[in-house]
Design an enzyme around this catalytic site. Structure first.
Site, PDB file in Angstrom:
ATOM      1  N   ASP A   2     -20.770  10.260  34.401  1.00 33.41           N
ATOM      2  CA  ASP A   2     -21.324   9.357  33.393  1.00 33.41           C
ATOM      3  C   ASP A   2     -21.724   8.029  34.036  1.00 33.41           C
ATOM      4  OD1 ASP A   2     -22.042   7.965  31.151  1.00 33.41           O
ATOM      5  OD2 ASP A   2     -20.009   7.860  30.290  1.00 33.41           O
TER       6      ASP A   2
ATOM      7  N   LYS B  12     -23.873   1.663  33.562  1.00 35.27           N
ATOM      8  CA  LYS B  12     -22.557   1.043  33.689  1.00 35.27           C
ATOM      9  C   LYS B  12     -22.542   0.109  34.887  1.00 35.27           C
ATOM     10  CE  LYS B  12     -19.708   4.842  31.870  1.00 35.27           C
ATOM     11  NZ  LYS B  12     -19.107   4.124  30.746  1.00 35.27           N
TER      12      LYS B  12
ATOM     13  N   GLU C 209     -22.776   8.624  25.150  1.00 32.04           N
ATOM     14  CA  GLU C 209     -23.376   9.960  25.253  1.00 32.04           C
ATOM     15  C   GLU C 209     -22.434  11.070  24.826  1.00 32.04           C
ATOM     16  OE1 GLU C 209     -21.806   8.557  27.654  1.00 32.04           O
ATOM     17  OE2 GLU C 209     -20.547  10.200  28.378  1.00 32.04           O
TER      18      GLU C 209
ATOM     19  N   ARG D 247     -20.403  11.409  22.257  1.00 31.59           N
ATOM     20  CA  ARG D 247     -20.515  11.783  20.831  1.00 31.59           C
ATOM     21  C   ARG D 247     -21.801  12.557  20.560  1.00 31.59           C
ATOM     22  NH1 ARG D 247     -19.935   5.531  19.398  1.00 31.59           N
ATOM     23  NH2 ARG D 247     -18.906   5.663  21.416  1.00 31.59           N
TER      24      ARG D 247
HETATM   25  N1  BES Z   1     -16.991   8.124  29.278  1.00 31.70           N
HETATM   26  C1  BES Z   1     -17.047   6.882  28.620  1.00 31.70           C
HETATM   27  C2  BES Z   1     -15.696   6.420  28.091  1.00 31.70           C
HETATM   28  C3  BES Z   1     -14.623   6.126  29.115  1.00 31.70           C
HETATM   29  C4  BES Z   1     -14.455   4.851  29.609  1.00 31.70           C
HETATM   30  C5  BES Z   1     -13.757   7.109  29.534  1.00 31.70           C
HETATM   31  C6  BES Z   1     -13.464   4.578  30.530  1.00 31.70           C
HETATM   32  C7  BES Z   1     -12.748   6.847  30.459  1.00 31.70           C
HETATM   33  C8  BES Z   1     -12.604   5.580  30.955  1.00 31.70           C
HETATM   34  C9  BES Z   1     -18.011   6.946  27.429  1.00 31.70           C
HETATM   35  O1  BES Z   1     -19.082   7.797  27.587  1.00 31.70           O
HETATM   36  C10 BES Z   1     -18.576   5.585  27.257  1.00 31.70           C
HETATM   37  O2  BES Z   1     -19.260   5.129  28.136  1.00 31.70           O
HETATM   38  N2  BES Z   1     -18.296   4.951  26.109  1.00 31.70           N
HETATM   39  C11 BES Z   1     -18.769   3.657  25.835  1.00 31.70           C
HETATM   40  C12 BES Z   1     -19.253   3.612  24.412  1.00 31.70           C
HETATM   41  C13 BES Z   1     -19.980   2.370  24.040  1.00 31.70           C
HETATM   42  C14 BES Z   1     -21.270   2.265  24.798  1.00 31.70           C
HETATM   43  C15 BES Z   1     -20.243   2.386  22.548  1.00 31.70           C
HETATM   44  C16 BES Z   1     -17.627   2.683  26.054  1.00 31.70           C
HETATM   45  O3  BES Z   1     -16.488   3.010  25.730  1.00 31.70           O
HETATM   46  O4  BES Z   1     -17.871   1.615  26.593  1.00 31.70           O
HETATM   47 ZN    ZN Z   2     -18.829   9.349  28.862  1.00 30.21          ZN
HETATM   48 MN    MN Z   3     -20.724   6.881  28.546  1.00 31.79          MN
END
Ligand code: BES
Ligand code: ZN
Ligand code: MN
Length: 537
Positions: free
Chosen positions: A296, A303, A375, A377
């Site tokens: 991701d 990120k 992504e 969800r």
């Molecule tokens: N895979 C990430 C969530 C995650 C973060 C898992 C840290 C393990 C450790 C997920 O896809 C994500 O990026 N979520 C975002 C959502 C936001 C953009 C609404 C997040 O949590 O920042």
């Molecule tokens: Zn993710």
């Molecule tokens: Mn993500």
């Protein structure tokens, strides 16, 4: 599992010893002071001044040495405490290891898993490659002998686990711990322990399948490799499997999943595993849905670079679902289980989706993609729709879904959300048996405003407030009346330290709980018709 003794007892006994890569565990019916072993493991509850049972027998044979060490304050019996004593020929075992079990009122199978792990790691550090142990807790502890055997096996295997695939030189310890013998004088109890040890080995082996997949870097663990891993499980356990590619998924209308998959050249996979444990009762079913983002980056909503390598583990939900099927295929609960894993990378390629894009999921609902990093969800929305289309009426999805989850609950427990109190409680209760902790978060209607969109049915990011809940509320839009539980394992899928049976890296959470839940639901029988809001399609 722990509640299905009759079935477990009927399990085939192929060999006497159970082996999981490297470590072999067997059960012997003999007196502990007579066995020829480099180390005999006995135990002690905290605060006990004069040991009884097996520990008492050893103490007596050693002329009261353990009692003396307790008196001197050297042995306290705290959980995880290890004291090594050389026996100098006084008894057959050349060493005795006294393992602390902590306070007796806090004792349970989880303590045994932890102590078992600490003990074998201690012995490995000392260069001792085999040991004999009493069945912790099966005596004074009041634990069921089968459960004790299972917990010893799980703890030992998971505690010794190392992901060393890419280390060309092996680490500090060249010695491996290879053989553990569980001792029990009573023949019937020894048999029960043996059944437990076998089950524990099966469960640990599957948890290690998940750990390996998660620890594997993303250039190796691609969606295709995930599909191969699932294929291997299907072949070994006799499960049905179907692997669908981008073209097939597009045809099914999986616009939300395909929106994420369009940013990478790596082919996406929808992996579907089927275990038919109750074919004449299709309503007796469970769907396990896993997020399989093999890396991701965040996509166009990229990120920050710091710590991004951890995102190789964003397929932990999918891995745990595959691994749970590995257990279910062997324990054979009377329930139909469908596993659906949505696997793709989330990359910012030239054809990647953009913030502001609107995608349409398989059930026709539209989603405005505010943030391409939300992504998980999106891919789960289509996977949930697919499971509903297959007639599944009880759903559990597993995903490293939100960073907010790590902020909220840290690494001690997994966040649970859902629309069905019974299924939520059954999940939490299954976790109490496996020692994997869960905590429920609310799904109040008030939070629904967070994902309201002006241009589509919903938006994929609710901003900074209640991030884990708003993500779950989006998933809820795709379960079509089925009973549903969502497990956010963003915190618990990895460990940042060695502790008990966890080591640094992938934890294997919630593999054991998923398998336990399938077993518990099978024992409870099909859900009550009146209570279930969902119709099989
Ligand atoms: N895979 C990430 C969530 C995650 C973060 C898992 C840290 C393990 C450790 C997920 O896809 C994500 O990026 N979520 C975002 C959502 C936001 C953009 C609404 C997040 O949590 O920042
Ligand atoms: Zn993710
Ligand atoms: Mn993500």
């Amino acid at each position: 599992m722990t509640t299905t003794k009759p079935r477990a007892a009927k399990a085939k006994r192929s060999t006497k010893a159970s082996k999981v890569k490297g470590l072999e565990i067997d059960v012997q019916s003999a007196g502990i002071t007579k066995i020829d072993t480099p180390a005999l493991v006995v135990n002690l509850f905290r605060g006990v001044k004069k040991p009884a049972g097996a520990t008492g027998a050893v103490d007596k044979a050693l002329g009261g040495l353990i009692t003396q060490l307790i008196e001197d304050g050297e042995i306290k019996g705290s959980a995880g405490e290890t004291t090594l004593i050389h026996t100098l020929g006084k008894i057959k075992p050349s060493r005795v290891l006294v393992a602390g079990l902590g306070p007796q009122d806090k004792f349970d199978a989880q303590v045994v898993r932890r102590v078992s792990a600490e003990v074998v790691r201690f012995l490995r550090r000392k260069g001792i490659s085999s040991a004999a142990t009493t069945a912790h807790g099966a005596g004074i502890g009041g634990l069921d002998p089968q459960l004790s055997g299972q917990a010893i096996a799980e703890g030992a295997h998971l505690g010794l686990y190392k992901f060393g695939v890419y280390l060309t030189k092996s680490g500090e310890s060249t010695n491996e711990f290879e053989k553990l013998t569980v001792m029990e004088l009573d023949k019937d109890r020894a048999k029960s322990i043996e059944v437990g040890v076998k089950l524990g080995c099966t469960i640990a082996r599957a948890s290690i399948t998940a750990r390996n997949m998660v620890n594997e870097p993303a250039n190796h663990m691609t969606p295709s490799r995930m599909a191969e891993a699932a294929q291997k499980v299907a072949t070994n356990q006799g499960l049905k499997i179907e692997i669908m590619d981008n073209a097939q998924m597009k045809k099914m209308g999986m616009g939300a999943f395909m929106g994420v998959a369009q940013g990478t050249d790596e082919p996406a996979k929808l992996i579907v595993l089927r275990y038919d444990g109750d074919p004449s009762n299709p309503e007796n079913n469970l769907g396990l849905i896993g997020k399989g983002i093999t890396f991701d980056t965040g996509g166009i909503s990229l990120k920050p670079p710091g710590g991004m390598e951890a995102m190789k583990g964003d397929m932990a939900g999918g891995a745990s679902v595959i691994a749970a099927m590995e257990i279910i295929g062997q324990t054979k609960p009377k329930i139909n289980v469908l596993a659906v894993i949505a696997a793709t990378e989330n990359m910012p390629g030239a054809s990647a989706q953009r913030p502001g894009d609107v995608v349409r999921a398989m059930n026709g609902k539209t989603i405005e993609v505010i943030n391409t990093d939300a992504e998980g969800r999106l891919v789960l929305a289509d996977a949930l729709c697919y499971a509903r289309k297959q007639g599944i009426t009880r759903l559990v999805d597993v995903a490293t879904l939100t960073g907010a989850m790590v902020t909220t609950l840290g690494k001690a427990c997994t966040g649970v959300m859902g629309n069905d109190d019974t299924l939520v409680q059954q999940t939490i209760d299954a976790g109490k048996k496996t020692g994997e902790k869960f905590w429920e978060l609310p799904m109040f209607d008030e939070y629904k405003d967070l994902i309201k969109s002006d241009v589509a049915d919903m938006k994929n990011s609710g901003g900074r407030q209640a991030g884990s809940i708003s993500a779950a509320l989006l998933l809820a839009e795709f379960v079509d009346g089925a009973a549903w539980v969502h497990l956010d394992i963003a915190g618990t899928s990895t460990s940042d330290k060695v502790s008990g049976y966890l080591v640094k890296g992938a934890s294997g959470v919630p593999v054991r709980t998923l398998a336990q839940l399938a077993s518990d639901l099978a024992d409870a029988g099909p859900p009550k018709k009146s209570k279930s809001k969902a119709k099989a399609k």
